[in-house]
Scaffold this motif. Sequence first.
Motif, PDB file in Angstrom:
ATOM      1  N   PRO A   1       1.001  -1.403   0.133  1.00  0.00           N
ATOM      2  CA  PRO A   1      -0.009   0.044   0.082  1.00  0.00           C
ATOM      3  C   PRO A   1       0.747   1.344  -0.080  1.00  0.00           C
ATOM      4  N   THR A   2       2.000   1.135   0.690  1.00  0.00           N
ATOM      5  CA  THR A   2       3.033   2.390   0.633  1.00  0.00           C
ATOM      6  C   THR A   2       3.695   2.616  -0.515  1.00  0.00           C
ATOM      7  N   ARG A   3       4.387   1.488  -1.067  1.00  0.00           N
ATOM      8  CA  ARG A   3       5.320   1.717  -2.155  1.00  0.00           C
ATOM      9  C   ARG A   3       4.596   1.420  -3.231  1.00  0.00           C
TER      10      ARG A   3
ATOM     11  N   ARG B   1       3.631  -1.264  -6.467  1.00  0.00           N
ATOM     12  CA  ARG B   1       4.295  -2.449  -7.336  1.00  0.00           C
ATOM     13  C   ARG B   1       5.892  -2.062  -7.416  1.00  0.00           C
ATOM     14  N   ILE B   2       6.693  -2.966  -7.796  1.00  0.00           N
ATOM     15  CA  ILE B   2       8.099  -2.765  -7.659  1.00  0.00           C
ATOM     16  C   ILE B   2       8.582  -2.358  -9.235  1.00  0.00           C
ATOM     17  N   TYR B   3       7.912  -2.919 -10.488  1.00  0.00           N
ATOM     18  CA  TYR B   3       8.058  -2.569 -11.491  1.00  0.00           C
ATOM     19  C   TYR B   3       7.212  -1.578 -11.978  1.00  0.00           C
ATOM     20  N   GLY B   4       7.921  -0.224 -12.546  1.00  0.00           N
ATOM     21  CA  GLY B   4       7.035   0.815 -13.033  1.00  0.00           C
ATOM     22  C   GLY B   4       7.992   1.844 -13.623  1.00  0.00           C
ATOM     23  N   PRO B   5       7.756   3.015 -13.482  1.00  0.00           N
ATOM     24  CA  PRO B   5       8.391   4.228 -14.120  1.00  0.00           C
ATOM     25  C   PRO B   5       9.561   4.284 -13.463  1.00  0.00           C
ATOM     26  N   ALA B   6      10.781   4.179 -14.377  1.00  0.00           N
ATOM     27  CA  ALA B   6      12.109   4.389 -13.644  1.00  0.00           C
ATOM     28  C   ALA B   6      12.897   5.341 -14.863  1.00  0.00           C
ATOM     29  N   THR B   7      12.272   6.363 -15.236  1.00  0.00           N
ATOM     30  CA  THR B   7      13.063   7.401 -15.937  1.00  0.00           C
ATOM     31  C   THR B   7      13.123   6.929 -17.294  1.00  0.00           C
ATOM     32  N   LEU B   8      14.202   6.037 -17.405  1.00  0.00           N
ATOM     33  CA  LEU B   8      14.560   5.536 -18.989  1.00  0.00           C
ATOM     34  C   LEU B   8      13.575   4.476 -19.514  1.00  0.00           C
ATOM     35  N   TRP B   9      13.097   3.731 -18.496  1.00  0.00           N
ATOM     36  CA  TRP B   9      12.232   2.392 -19.097  1.00  0.00           C
ATOM     37  C   TRP B   9      11.391   2.208 -17.859  1.00  0.00           C
TER      38      TRP B   9
ATOM     39  N   GLN C   1      10.618   4.283  -5.443  1.00  0.00           N
ATOM     40  CA  GLN C   1      10.254   4.073  -4.232  1.00  0.00           C
ATOM     41  C   GLN C   1      10.820   2.559  -3.757  1.00  0.00           C
ATOM     42  N   TRP C   2      11.400   1.826  -4.610  1.00  0.00           N
ATOM     43  CA  TRP C   2      11.992   0.761  -4.341  1.00  0.00           C
ATOM     44  C   TRP C   2      13.577   0.849  -4.744  1.00  0.00           C
TER      45      TRP C   2
ATOM     46  N   PHE D   1      16.271   1.170  -3.440  1.00  0.00           N
ATOM     47  CA  PHE D   1      17.405   0.319  -2.616  1.00  0.00           C
ATOM     48  C   PHE D   1      17.589  -1.004  -3.153  1.00  0.00           C
ATOM     49  N   LEU D   2      16.582  -1.504  -3.751  1.00  0.00           N
ATOM     50  CA  LEU D   2      16.626  -2.848  -4.422  1.00  0.00           C
ATOM     51  C   LEU D   2      17.466  -2.791  -5.633  1.00  0.00           C
ATOM     52  N   ARG D   3      17.567  -1.908  -6.384  1.00  0.00           N
ATOM     53  CA  ARG D   3      18.604  -1.643  -7.667  1.00  0.00           C
ATOM     54  C   ARG D   3      19.882  -1.759  -6.895  1.00  0.00           C
ATOM     55  N   VAL D   4      20.239  -1.215  -5.902  1.00  0.00           N
ATOM     56  CA  VAL D   4      21.631  -1.457  -5.235  1.00  0.00           C
ATOM     57  C   VAL D   4      21.884  -2.723  -4.760  1.00  0.00           C
ATOM     58  N   ALA D   5      21.059  -3.213  -3.912  1.00  0.00           N
ATOM     59  CA  ALA D   5      21.184  -4.413  -3.306  1.00  0.00           C
ATOM     60  C   ALA D   5      21.203  -5.580  -4.221  1.00  0.00           C
ATOM     61  N   LEU D   6      20.441  -5.682  -5.020  1.00  0.00           N
ATOM     62  CA  LEU D   6      20.432  -7.002  -6.029  1.00  0.00           C
ATOM     63  C   LEU D   6      20.851  -6.727  -7.339  1.00  0.00           C
ATOM     64  N   VAL D   7      21.329  -5.439  -7.740  1.00  0.00           N
ATOM     65  CA  VAL D   7      21.596  -5.240  -9.253  1.00  0.00           C
ATOM     66  C   VAL D   7      23.099  -4.740  -9.060  1.00  0.00           C
ATOM     67  N   TYR D   8      23.407  -3.376  -8.829  1.00  0.00           N
ATOM     68  CA  TYR D   8      24.302  -2.595  -8.987  1.00  0.00           C
ATOM     69  C   TYR D   8      25.708  -3.280  -7.791  1.00  0.00           C
ATOM     70  N   GLY D   9      24.996  -3.473  -6.491  1.00  0.00           N
ATOM     71  CA  GLY D   9      26.158  -4.082  -5.641  1.00  0.00           C
ATOM     72  C   GLY D   9      26.523  -5.409  -6.119  1.00  0.00           C
ATOM     73  N   PRO D  10      25.826  -6.536  -6.269  1.00  0.00           N
ATOM     74  CA  PRO D  10      26.494  -7.890  -6.849  1.00  0.00           C
ATOM     75  C   PRO D  10      27.269  -7.460  -8.362  1.00  0.00           C
TER      76      PRO D  10
END
Length: 426
Positions: free
Chosen positions: A142-144, A146-154, A160-161, A163-172
């Motif tokens: 309710p607060t954030r 869906r995870i998938y949605g507008p992210a500027t480029l696509w 709103q999510w 931190f997941l980009r850093v934790a599960l994509v950019y960090g690894p």
Amino acid sequence: MFDANQWRALEVTERVASIFSLLGTTFIFVTFVLSPSFRKPINRLVFYASWGNTLCNVATLISLAGIHAGQNSHLCQFQGFVIQVTLPADAMWNMVMAFNVYLTVFRKYNAAQLRTLEWRYMLACYGIPSISAIAYLFINTPTRGRIYGPATLWCWVTPQWDFLRVALVYGPVWVFILITFTIYTFAGREIFKKRQQLRSFNTSRPSNEPIATNNPFTSYKTTEVHVTTELANVSQNNSSQASLKLDPNEAAASHHGYDQYTVIIETAPMGPLAPTFDKIPESEVAQHMYRRYNNAAMEANTAAWAYTKCALLFFVSLLITWVPASINRVYSLVHPGAVSFPFNYAAGLVLPLMGFWNTVIYVVTSWAACQALFAGRAPIRTPLPPSVRRFLGLESGARISLQDSFATEARKRRSFGGESTEGLAE
């Protein structure tokens, strides 16, 4: 956020870069399937990585259309899912290629052994990112939202999510890049160490330790020379023996790649039944020994140069792909709510070009095969029906290649003492 011209520039850039990558991956698919000359171990991994690159470019070709369709649309969710799987998968494939270099240089794996690992690589590189990508489809708070949605480029992971980009994509991804660079550094030190040992042979007495140089991008050992000397009793009649034999341990490990060989030069008293060459002067035996070391040194230089080119390409491609995108991500974390057009534009340019950079690596590691292909001399093997092969002009190319292959085999079978010194290429 951006004006109309900036949005248009982003959209055009993403799609043009995606087209370049799709052209490159098409070249990889066609040449890999049609010609065995392109199926070296490193190229097999590039071929598998190109599957993900193609899917990623399908998503980046959609560009802003997914955002315009709406967050809850199937197009937006599909675009976000594909990008979540393929972005980290590309970095994982680069790490896997480096791991193959490690196995080749330090563990002496051959092409057949490396192939047995490919299904595990496929499972890891595409399976692990798919776990989070599938889970994101079902998360909706309710607060954030869906995870998938507008992210500027696509459509991807929404701000709103973030931190997941850093934790599960950019960090690894940066962990994979660090591991990749570490492997290439240690492998390069080992390759150049062997190269230096061979070059120093001309100024020092050879030792009894075998000197081997591997080209990790072809995955067969190019040269191994083992020299053993014994002083004869000067009071007895001396004779010279030069023998060439295959290393049985290495021959058992590989049935398809270049067999390693050992050159043994001995000077010892010979019994009446011992096999000898008729009056071969010791000077000629020494010349054979030095020629083999000179050939070994030249092949060591070739392996070192091939390694340097490919490692440099991996280094450059990873940095070009991930540095601008990472800078954009750090900027968004340091300045919440702020969006930088230059940083987003740079990310929109380099991320769709992953397939293009893999094509560059594929071409560089297969340059000889590319030259043969463009000259009409590349061997063509395809399951297409004969009528289709004739329509595509593949039949004549196959006949020419067959003639060339016989000539190549004749050149490869150089002998010393009546035995072959080279095995057949993979």
